[in-house]
Design a protein around this motif. Structure first.
Motif, PDB file in Angstrom:
ATOM      1  N   GLN A 115     -41.129  28.850 -53.172  1.00  7.06           N
ATOM      2  CA  GLN A 115     -41.395  30.666 -52.768  1.00  7.06           C
ATOM      3  C   GLN A 115     -41.537  31.621 -53.925  1.00  7.06           C
ATOM      4  O   GLN A 115     -41.008  31.506 -54.793  1.00  7.06           O
ATOM      5  N   VAL A 116     -42.655  32.399 -53.838  1.00  6.21           N
ATOM      6  CA  VAL A 116     -42.954  33.421 -54.591  1.00  6.21           C
ATOM      7  C   VAL A 116     -42.784  34.674 -53.966  1.00  6.21           C
ATOM      8  O   VAL A 116     -43.793  35.011 -52.966  1.00  6.21           O
ATOM      9  N   THR A 117     -42.130  35.547 -54.457  1.00  6.22           N
ATOM     10  CA  THR A 117     -41.949  36.818 -53.774  1.00  6.22           C
ATOM     11  C   THR A 117     -42.101  37.873 -54.852  1.00  6.22           C
ATOM     12  O   THR A 117     -41.513  37.847 -55.923  1.00  6.22           O
ATOM     13  N   VAL A 118     -42.979  38.923 -54.467  1.00  2.00           N
ATOM     14  CA  VAL A 118     -43.360  39.875 -55.393  1.00  2.00           C
ATOM     15  C   VAL A 118     -42.813  41.276 -54.661  1.00  2.00           C
ATOM     16  O   VAL A 118     -43.492  41.733 -53.682  1.00  2.00           O
ATOM     17  N   SER A 119     -41.842  41.756 -55.225  1.00  2.51           N
ATOM     18  CA  SER A 119     -41.148  43.149 -54.663  1.00  2.51           C
ATOM     19  C   SER A 119     -40.748  43.703 -55.705  1.00  2.51           C
ATOM     20  O   SER A 119     -40.029  43.226 -56.605  1.00  2.51           O
ATOM     21  N   SER A 120     -40.479  44.976 -55.707  1.00  2.00           N
ATOM     22  CA  SER A 120     -39.778  45.863 -56.442  1.00  2.00           C
ATOM     23  C   SER A 120     -38.428  46.282 -55.736  1.00  2.00           C
ATOM     24  O   SER A 120     -37.490  46.896 -56.367  1.00  2.00           O
TER      25      SER A 120
END
Length: 120
Positions: A115-120
């Motif tokens: 899993q790759v999650t890109v979030s601030s």
């Protein structure tokens, strides 16, 4: 039979970087291609990048200039360096390989995904 084990996924902020690895093991005579796919929730699986044994590469338009695929033939390992990550890059990244036997028969194998999650 071959097995693929991925590593390197995680949570990263927009603009950040991650490096994925995928190691192939098992009864492998020769690896023809190694690829990275990704699948986001509610979307179809898409090819992100692939690399041949001679290191010819192809990339999805959405990642060109940001992602780099490479491979170490001695280690049967493929890498995906992901820079300038965007929220739309969030997905499960899945390793795929095509192997060839001594008789020329091709087999396809898939990893479990990371899993790759890109979030601030």
């Amino acid at each position: 039979q071959a097995q693929l084990v991925e590593s390197g996924g995680g949570l990263v902020q927009p603009g950040g970087s991650l490096r994925l690895s995928c190691a192939a093991s098992g009864s492998i005579f020769r690896i023809k291609t190694m690829d990275w796919y990704r699948q986001a929730p509610g979307k179809e699986r898409e090819l992100v990048a692939n690399i041949t044994v001679s290191s010819n590469t192809n990339y999805a338009d959405s990642v060109k200039g940001r992602f780099t695929i490479s491979r170490d033939n001695a280690k049967n390992t493929v890498y995906l360096q992901m820079n300038s990550l965007k929220p739309e890059d969030t997905a499960v990244y899945i390793c795929h390989t095509v192997t060839v036997t001594a008789w020329g028969t091709e087999y396809r194998y898939w990893g479990q995904g990371t899993q790759v999650t890109v979030s601030s």
